[in-house]
Design a protein around this motif. Structure first.
Motif, PDB file in Angstrom:
ATOM      1  N   SER A 194      -3.610   7.665   1.224  1.00  0.00           N
ATOM      2  CA  SER A 194      -4.983   7.454   1.683  1.00  0.00           C
ATOM      3  C   SER A 194      -5.707   6.474   0.777  1.00  0.00           C
ATOM      4  O   SER A 194      -5.463   6.457  -0.437  1.00  0.00           O
ATOM      5  N   TYR A 195      -6.583   5.686   1.370  1.00  0.00           N
ATOM      6  CA  TYR A 195      -7.311   4.646   0.636  1.00  0.00           C
ATOM      7  C   TYR A 195      -8.803   4.753   0.934  1.00  0.00           C
ATOM      8  O   TYR A 195      -9.191   5.188   2.018  1.00  0.00           O
ATOM      9  N   PRO A 196      -9.654   4.337  -0.013  1.00  0.00           N
ATOM     10  CA  PRO A 196     -11.105   4.434   0.190  1.00  0.00           C
ATOM     11  C   PRO A 196     -11.632   3.452   1.236  1.00  0.00           C
ATOM     12  O   PRO A 196     -12.662   3.678   1.849  1.00  0.00           O
ATOM     13  N   ASP A 197     -10.905   2.348   1.443  1.00  0.00           N
ATOM     14  CA  ASP A 197     -11.303   1.374   2.460  1.00  0.00           C
ATOM     15  C   ASP A 197     -10.084   0.536   2.842  1.00  0.00           C
ATOM     16  O   ASP A 197      -9.027   0.612   2.206  1.00  0.00           O
ATOM     17  N   VAL A 198     -10.246  -0.254   3.895  1.00  0.00           N
ATOM     18  CA  VAL A 198      -9.115  -1.022   4.425  1.00  0.00           C
ATOM     19  C   VAL A 198      -8.706  -2.148   3.477  1.00  0.00           C
ATOM     20  O   VAL A 198      -7.527  -2.492   3.385  1.00  0.00           O
ATOM     21  N   ILE A 199      -9.659  -2.694   2.719  1.00  0.00           N
ATOM     22  CA  ILE A 199      -9.288  -3.773   1.793  1.00  0.00           C
ATOM     23  C   ILE A 199      -8.361  -3.243   0.692  1.00  0.00           C
ATOM     24  O   ILE A 199      -7.395  -3.905   0.312  1.00  0.00           O
ATOM     25  N   ALA A 200      -8.612  -2.028   0.210  1.00  0.00           N
ATOM     26  CA  ALA A 200      -7.728  -1.418  -0.803  1.00  0.00           C
ATOM     27  C   ALA A 200      -6.343  -1.169  -0.208  1.00  0.00           C
ATOM     28  O   ALA A 200      -5.317  -1.390  -0.852  1.00  0.00           O
ATOM     29  N   LEU A 201      -6.323  -0.741   1.039  1.00  0.00           N
ATOM     30  CA  LEU A 201      -5.068  -0.493   1.746  1.00  0.00           C
ATOM     31  C   LEU A 201      -4.262  -1.789   1.894  1.00  0.00           C
ATOM     32  O   LEU A 201      -3.063  -1.825   1.596  1.00  0.00           O
ATOM     33  N   MET A 202      -4.933  -2.858   2.319  1.00  0.00           N
ATOM     34  CA  MET A 202      -4.243  -4.139   2.495  1.00  0.00           C
ATOM     35  C   MET A 202      -3.770  -4.696   1.155  1.00  0.00           C
ATOM     36  O   MET A 202      -2.693  -5.276   1.059  1.00  0.00           O
ATOM     37  N   ARG A 203      -4.583  -4.498   0.111  1.00  0.00           N
ATOM     38  CA  ARG A 203      -4.194  -4.971  -1.226  1.00  0.00           C
ATOM     39  C   ARG A 203      -2.932  -4.266  -1.703  1.00  0.00           C
ATOM     40  O   ARG A 203      -2.093  -4.854  -2.368  1.00  0.00           O
ATOM     41  N   SER A 204      -2.816  -2.967  -1.373  1.00  0.00           N
ATOM     42  CA  SER A 204      -1.626  -2.219  -1.823  1.00  0.00           C
ATOM     43  C   SER A 204      -0.373  -2.800  -1.175  1.00  0.00           C
ATOM     44  O   SER A 204       0.679  -2.898  -1.807  1.00  0.00           O
ATOM     45  N   LEU A 205      -0.462  -3.207   0.097  1.00  0.00           N
ATOM     46  CA  LEU A 205       0.690  -3.805   0.783  1.00  0.00           C
ATOM     47  C   LEU A 205       1.011  -5.182   0.215  1.00  0.00           C
ATOM     48  O   LEU A 205       2.169  -5.525   0.000  1.00  0.00           O
ATOM     49  N   LYS A 206      -0.049  -5.971  -0.056  1.00  0.00           N
ATOM     50  CA  LYS A 206       0.154  -7.319  -0.597  1.00  0.00           C
ATOM     51  C   LYS A 206       0.756  -7.232  -1.997  1.00  0.00           C
ATOM     52  O   LYS A 206       1.642  -7.998  -2.363  1.00  0.00           O
ATOM     53  N   GLY A 207       0.298  -6.229  -2.766  1.00  0.00           N
ATOM     54  CA  GLY A 207       0.773  -6.058  -4.144  1.00  0.00           C
ATOM     55  C   GLY A 207       2.251  -5.743  -4.229  1.00  0.00           C
ATOM     56  O   GLY A 207       2.895  -6.008  -5.241  1.00  0.00           O
ATOM     57  N   ILE A 208       2.812  -5.165  -3.156  1.00  0.00           N
ATOM     58  CA  ILE A 208       4.252  -4.875  -3.164  1.00  0.00           C
ATOM     59  C   ILE A 208       5.032  -5.896  -2.348  1.00  0.00           C
ATOM     60  O   ILE A 208       6.218  -5.719  -2.070  1.00  0.00           O
ATOM     61  N   GLY A 209       4.378  -6.984  -1.932  1.00  0.00           N
ATOM     62  CA  GLY A 209       5.085  -8.044  -1.209  1.00  0.00           C
ATOM     63  C   GLY A 209       5.380  -7.708   0.228  1.00  0.00           C
ATOM     64  O   GLY A 209       6.083  -8.444   0.912  1.00  0.00           O
ATOM     65  N   ALA A 210       4.849  -6.593   0.738  1.00  0.00           N
ATOM     66  CA  ALA A 210       5.268  -6.090   2.054  1.00  0.00           C
ATOM     67  C   ALA A 210       4.457  -6.659   3.210  1.00  0.00           C
ATOM     68  O   ALA A 210       4.570  -6.176   4.327  1.00  0.00           O
ATOM     69  N   THR A 211       3.628  -7.663   2.954  1.00  0.00           N
ATOM     70  CA  THR A 211       2.873  -8.248   4.060  1.00  0.00           C
ATOM     71  C   THR A 211       3.691  -9.303   4.794  1.00  0.00           C
ATOM     72  O   THR A 211       3.283  -9.780   5.839  1.00  0.00           O
ATOM     73  N   HIS A 212       4.851  -9.684   4.245  1.00  0.00           N
ATOM     74  CA  HIS A 212       5.692 -10.655   4.960  1.00  0.00           C
ATOM     75  C   HIS A 212       6.234 -10.025   6.239  1.00  0.00           C
ATOM     76  O   HIS A 212       6.753  -8.918   6.218  1.00  0.00           O
TER      77      HIS A 212
END
Length: 255
Positions: A194-212
């Motif tokens: 769970s994340y406090p907002d969608v930007i934190a959620l998207m950052r977590s995916l980007k931080g692990i390279g999984a947005t490709h």
């Protein structure tokens, strides 16, 4: 068996994960938990040599060394491998692809691959390679994402612009089918962060390279308006934004 993503652009995957090398460990809460559970399925095996296939930053290479094992760290992303080397995570480092492992047959006791094979073009091909390089009596340990992972994000994007912007992961039946040629144990579990907002959620995916994305472009640059639209479409529970992962854990016994 055809994969859900036969045309994986390996170079793009390698680049995405290379870029994420410095931010990965801070963002990789789920990866850490999944890897620890997978490591627990094999750490009592008496074998000495471990291949960490898709080693990333080398976090689990180090964890295996703490168990007294001799570790070879393999990754497709030069940036990740360089980071692992800086951390002195393993004894040996290999730049390479899980579907074409640059090692002789029957050369390691344990193959460990956590949350990596979903980036391969063919799961049966990846498992066959991991099996090939493992010695008789050894283990192949793998975890991967299954169908409907990240479904909250996919559904929200669908409402915003009609596209899911989320990778299609294999259904559990296809993962089971890929394991069928071998003596194995397979289990599937759901895990929701769970994340406090969608930007934190998207950052977590980007931080692990999984947005490709396997196929074509991702969601593109997130303008403030696009982010607001995504947040408005996203399910919110008690002020938190959930993101669910359908996880498959496999142990293959090398006969």
């Amino acid at each position: 068996m055809t994969s859900a993503f036969d045309a994986v652009n390996k170079q793009a995957v390698a680049s995405a994960f290379s870029r994420a090398a410095n931010s990965y460990d801070a963002a990789a809460v789920l990866q850490r938990e999944v890897g620890e559970r997978l490591l627990g399925m094999g750490w009592q095996h008496p074998g000495q040599s471990v291949l960490d296939a898709g080693c990333g930053t080398g976090y689990f290479s180090r964890r295996w060394r703490e168990q007294g094992k001799q570790v070879t760290a393999l990754d497709l992303a030069p940036g990740m491998l360089a980071f692992a080397r800086q951390q002195q995570a393993a004894e040996h480092y290999l730049l390479g692809d899980i579907e074409h492992i640059p090692l002789p047959t029957a050369s390691v006791d344990i193959c460990f691959s956590s949350l990596v094979v979903q980036w391969c073009g063919s799961l049966p091909g990846a498992l066959a390679e991991l099996y090939r390089v493992t010695r008789p009596g050894g283990l192949v340990l793998f975890s991967t994402l299954a169908q409907d992972s990240l479904h909250e994000l996919g559904n929200a994007w669908q409402q915003v612009d009609g596209e899911r912007h989320v990778n299609a992961f294999l259904p559990p039946e296809q993962i089971a089918q890929a394991c069928q040629p071998y003596r194995h144990h397979l289990e599937a579990v759901w895990q929701t962060l769970s994340y406090p907002d969608v930007i934190a959620l998207m950052r977590s995916l980007k931080g692990i390279g999984a947005t490709h994305l396997h196929q074509g472009r991702g969601a593109g640059l997130l303008s403030r308006q696009r982010l607001a639209a995504l947040q408005a479409a996203y399910p919110c529970r008690n002020g938190q934004f959930p993101l669910s992962y359908h996880l498959a854990y496999g142990v293959i016994y090398r006969d």
